[in-house]
Scaffold this active site. Sequence first.
Site, PDB file in Angstrom:
ATOM      1  N   LYS A   1       0.848  -1.196   0.000  1.00  0.00           N
ATOM      2  CA  LYS A   1       0.000   0.000   0.000  1.00  0.00           C
ATOM      3  C   LYS A   1       0.884   1.248   0.000  1.00  0.00           C
ATOM      4  O   LYS A   1       1.434   1.634   1.024  1.00  0.00           O
ATOM      5  CB  LYS A   1      -0.878   0.030   1.264  1.00  0.00           C
ATOM      6  CG  LYS A   1      -1.959   1.070   1.187  1.00  0.00           C
ATOM      7  CD  LYS A   1      -2.325   1.677   2.513  1.00  0.00           C
ATOM      8  CE  LYS A   1      -1.524   2.889   2.874  1.00  0.00           C
ATOM      9  NZ  LYS A   1      -1.570   4.020   1.922  1.00  0.00           N
TER      10      LYS A   1
ATOM     11  N   THR B   1       2.289   7.201  13.245  1.00  0.00           N
ATOM     12  CA  THR B   1       1.564   6.157  12.501  1.00  0.00           C
ATOM     13  C   THR B   1       2.190   4.789  12.785  1.00  0.00           C
ATOM     14  O   THR B   1       1.475   3.782  12.878  1.00  0.00           O
ATOM     15  CB  THR B   1       1.564   6.453  10.983  1.00  0.00           C
ATOM     16  OG1 THR B   1       1.160   7.795  10.780  1.00  0.00           O
ATOM     17  CG2 THR B   1       0.629   5.537  10.240  1.00  0.00           C
TER      18      THR B   1
ATOM     19  N   GLU C   1      10.915  16.460  14.394  1.00  0.00           N
ATOM     20  CA  GLU C   1      11.253  16.209  12.995  1.00  0.00           C
ATOM     21  C   GLU C   1      10.457  17.188  12.115  1.00  0.00           C
ATOM     22  O   GLU C   1       9.251  17.297  12.253  1.00  0.00           O
ATOM     23  CB  GLU C   1      10.903  14.776  12.606  1.00  0.00           C
ATOM     24  CG  GLU C   1      11.304  14.468  11.187  1.00  0.00           C
ATOM     25  CD  GLU C   1      10.907  13.067  10.726  1.00  0.00           C
ATOM     26  OE1 GLU C   1       9.727  12.713  10.885  1.00  0.00           O
ATOM     27  OE2 GLU C   1      11.769  12.344  10.203  1.00  0.00           O
TER      28      GLU C   1
ATOM     29  N   GLU D   1      10.173   1.594  10.115  1.00  0.00           N
ATOM     30  CA  GLU D   1      11.239   2.551   9.773  1.00  0.00           C
ATOM     31  C   GLU D   1      10.615   3.926   9.921  1.00  0.00           C
ATOM     32  O   GLU D   1       9.783   4.325   9.107  1.00  0.00           O
ATOM     33  CB  GLU D   1      11.716   2.331   8.328  1.00  0.00           C
ATOM     34  CG  GLU D   1      12.276   0.957   8.052  1.00  0.00           C
ATOM     35  CD  GLU D   1      13.582   0.707   8.784  1.00  0.00           C
ATOM     36  OE1 GLU D   1      14.216   1.663   9.263  1.00  0.00           O
ATOM     37  OE2 GLU D   1      13.955  -0.482   8.890  1.00  0.00           O
TER      38      GLU D   1
ATOM     39  N   CYS E   1      14.285  10.721   6.009  1.00  0.00           N
ATOM     40  CA  CYS E   1      14.312  10.350   7.431  1.00  0.00           C
ATOM     41  C   CYS E   1      15.702  10.477   8.030  1.00  0.00           C
ATOM     42  O   CYS E   1      15.853  10.795   9.202  1.00  0.00           O
ATOM     43  CB  CYS E   1      13.808   8.921   7.571  1.00  0.00           C
ATOM     44  SG  CYS E   1      14.678   7.780   6.489  1.00  0.00           S
TER      45      CYS E   1
HETATM   46  P1  NAD Z   1       2.743   8.751   7.348  1.00  0.00           P
HETATM   47  O1  NAD Z   1       3.012   8.056   8.616  1.00  0.00           O
HETATM   48  O2  NAD Z   1       1.733   9.834   7.331  1.00  0.00           O
HETATM   49  O3  NAD Z   1       2.252   7.721   6.225  1.00  0.00           O
HETATM   50  C1  NAD Z   1       2.997   6.586   5.872  1.00  0.00           C
HETATM   51  C2  NAD Z   1       2.065   5.535   5.305  1.00  0.00           C
HETATM   52  O4  NAD Z   1       1.170   5.100   6.330  1.00  0.00           O
HETATM   53  C3  NAD Z   1       1.189   6.001   4.155  1.00  0.00           C
HETATM   54  O5  NAD Z   1       1.116   4.968   3.186  1.00  0.00           O
HETATM   55  C4  NAD Z   1      -0.161   6.201   4.816  1.00  0.00           C
HETATM   56  O6  NAD Z   1      -1.255   6.064   3.931  1.00  0.00           O
HETATM   57  C5  NAD Z   1      -0.179   5.103   5.860  1.00  0.00           C
HETATM   58  N1  NAD Z   1      -1.052   5.359   7.013  1.00  0.00           N
HETATM   59  C6  NAD Z   1      -1.552   6.531   7.448  1.00  0.00           C
HETATM   60  N2  NAD Z   1      -2.280   6.344   8.580  1.00  0.00           N
HETATM   61  C7  NAD Z   1      -2.225   5.018   8.865  1.00  0.00           C
HETATM   62  C8  NAD Z   1      -2.752   4.203   9.904  1.00  0.00           C
HETATM   63  N3  NAD Z   1      -3.493   4.721  10.887  1.00  0.00           N
HETATM   64  N4  NAD Z   1      -2.485   2.881   9.889  1.00  0.00           N
HETATM   65  C9  NAD Z   1      -1.720   2.332   8.907  1.00  0.00           C
HETATM   66  N5  NAD Z   1      -1.205   3.054   7.884  1.00  0.00           N
HETATM   67  C10 NAD Z   1      -1.441   4.383   7.858  1.00  0.00           C
HETATM   68  O7  NAD Z   1       4.162   9.267   6.838  1.00  0.00           O
HETATM   69  P2  NAD Z   1       4.489  10.140   5.568  1.00  0.00           P
HETATM   70  O8  NAD Z   1       4.095  11.550   5.823  1.00  0.00           O
HETATM   71  O9  NAD Z   1       3.965   9.484   4.339  1.00  0.00           O
HETATM   72  O10 NAD Z   1       6.095  10.033   5.542  1.00  0.00           O
HETATM   73  C11 NAD Z   1       6.911  10.857   6.291  1.00  0.00           C
HETATM   74  C12 NAD Z   1       7.446  10.137   7.517  1.00  0.00           C
HETATM   75  O11 NAD Z   1       8.097   8.941   7.113  1.00  0.00           O
HETATM   76  C13 NAD Z   1       8.512  10.929   8.245  1.00  0.00           C
HETATM   77  O12 NAD Z   1       8.285  10.896   9.627  1.00  0.00           O
HETATM   78  C14 NAD Z   1       9.802  10.212   7.904  1.00  0.00           C
HETATM   79  O13 NAD Z   1      10.833  10.378   8.823  1.00  0.00           O
HETATM   80  C15 NAD Z   1       9.349   8.810   7.780  1.00  0.00           C
HETATM   81  N6  NAD Z   1      10.288   8.025   6.955  1.00  0.00           N
HETATM   82  C16 NAD Z   1      11.102   7.132   7.583  1.00  0.00           C
HETATM   83  C17 NAD Z   1      12.036   6.394   6.859  1.00  0.00           C
HETATM   84  C18 NAD Z   1      12.946   5.413   7.522  1.00  0.00           C
HETATM   85  O14 NAD Z   1      13.520   4.574   6.835  1.00  0.00           O
HETATM   86  N7  NAD Z   1      13.130   5.462   8.820  1.00  0.00           N
HETATM   87  C19 NAD Z   1      12.103   6.553   5.477  1.00  0.00           C
HETATM   88  C20 NAD Z   1      11.254   7.463   4.869  1.00  0.00           C
HETATM   89  C21 NAD Z   1      10.328   8.196   5.630  1.00  0.00           C
END
Ligand code: NAD
Length: 496
Positions: free
Chosen positions: A186, A246, A398, A264, A298
């Site tokens: 997804k 999340t 962040e 992650e 990230c």
């Molecule tokens: P997000 O948490 O808003 O969304 C990530 C994914 O989760 C999306 O596909 C979203 O549709 C889904 N999602 C949303 N609510 C959910 C729920 N309640 N249950 C299950 N899935 C749900 O994050 P974002 O804004 O898309 O990405 C940015 C974040 O990702 C930043 O905090 C960044 O640091 C992190 N990130 C971490 C890494 C890593 O490897 N550590 C890499 C890239 C991004």
Amino acid sequence: MNTVASPAPLQTTTFLNWIGNKDMPAASGKTFDHISPIDGSVVARFADSGEEDARRAVELARKTFDSGVWSNAPARSRFEVLRRVARIIEDNKQELAERMVLESGKPVSTAMGEIMGAVKTFEYYAGATLDLEGSAISDRNPQAFGLILREPVGVAAFITPWNFPLLNPVCKIAPALAAGCVVVAKPSHLCSSPTVLLARYLAQAGVPDGVVSVITSQKDRGAVVGQYLSSSPLVDKVAFTGSTATGRAVMRAAATNNKKVALELGGKSANIVFEDADLDTAAATAIAAFCYNSGQQCSAGTRLLVQRSIYDDFMERVLAQAGKQIVGDPRDAATTMGPLVNREQYDRVRGHVNVGHDCGTLLTGGSRPDDSRLDDGLYLMPTIFGGVDNQSRLAQEEVFGPILAVIPFDDTDAAIRLANDSAYGLAGGVWTRNLDRAFKVIKGVRTGKMFVNGYNNVGIDDMPHGGYKDSGVGREFGREGLAEYQQVKTVQIKLA
Ligand code: NAD
């Protein structure tokens, strides 16, 4: 490698779900539009799926895994498929780059780098399929023989963000397929097409029906689908990349059947510069460390810790380097920083500029570029606040945008203390010519990865990636990434 995406807008393309190796509309028949951060135009349309679509994909995945069509296939046939898909991705890099640039606003050079990362990841895990083995214990008891087997975990669900819209699904799907798992992915609503295209390429490479499914949804329904995948008892493992908040929701939902979980999450990494460092290289890299992908990464080095004895001299060099960033249309090969991904993210990052004024002194940026051609896009100049207190919001939260907090320190112990004074523990950098000091920092800082005299782009592929503390659980890439998709079974054989 540096192919330039066409500056002409692509026609709006519609992407459906990918289930059973074919396009499939959402059960509701609905789609949603994706708006480009470059100029606000609609550049793609996606199936707007809900729980019913997720259930269909998960049930098919369960049936497919249990049939053994993939998990029991000879390792060499999995090798062939993974090797082929690496070539198909490379052959289609122009299409992928164009979609990534238009949907997420990342510069074409960044997109091309990500695509080549995806190719290498499939190559690595193709090779790994030929080296899947367990171990034997023959000498602990003459009347017994032990085996340690590594089996595929089963059905793996993936929930990914938009910032690395190809590499994030690839670093999950490639090891999962190598291990013999079946997957349901997804992607984020903010850049969904690379995952759908990847599923098509995998089918072209020979992945059997039902082994790879992709479900797309707009924001709110995406959370519903994510929760369904995390909680479904038919899913054996959920791997999530995204925000820490999340990630917690995913972990709670995964408790339903105690499935394996990998998270992650976010970061607020410290990039530490000592007085004996190569200051020019450190300054140039400090800028790349927080501006790469417009700061939407990230591992970004968003806390720059500078030894007080060189603070003024070093910051002069940093500001000179900041002026070299080219903020502009991401379709232009010269651009180093494109727009932020959407209005919500842009407003949030601008909000952090306001927070920054209460936490330190604005040294550069904080505003949009002075270029009327960029008026319709979501652009922000590289922004640096000096003299920031590590306890302040700017140093602790962040931002996920191009904002740097600069924090002075006096000695090695103080630098380690400041670096660790964070809820996160994803990455970190140390700049010094003193090996003893470098090792003291490496050992002292609690993060999943450290860079010495470099940051991010040091040039070693396939190193495990993952975090300490609130930055997550589990590792991706390399052998550790493969082990995440394996269960360990022990066998004890009684000898006569
Ligand atoms: P997000 O948490 O808003 O969304 C990530 C994914 O989760 C999306 O596909 C979203 O549709 C889904 N999602 C949303 N609510 C959910 C729920 N309640 N249950 C299950 N899935 C749900 O994050 P974002 O804004 O898309 O990405 C940015 C974040 O990702 C930043 O905090 C960044 O640091 C992190 N990130 C971490 C890494 C890593 O490897 N550590 C890499 C890239 C991004």
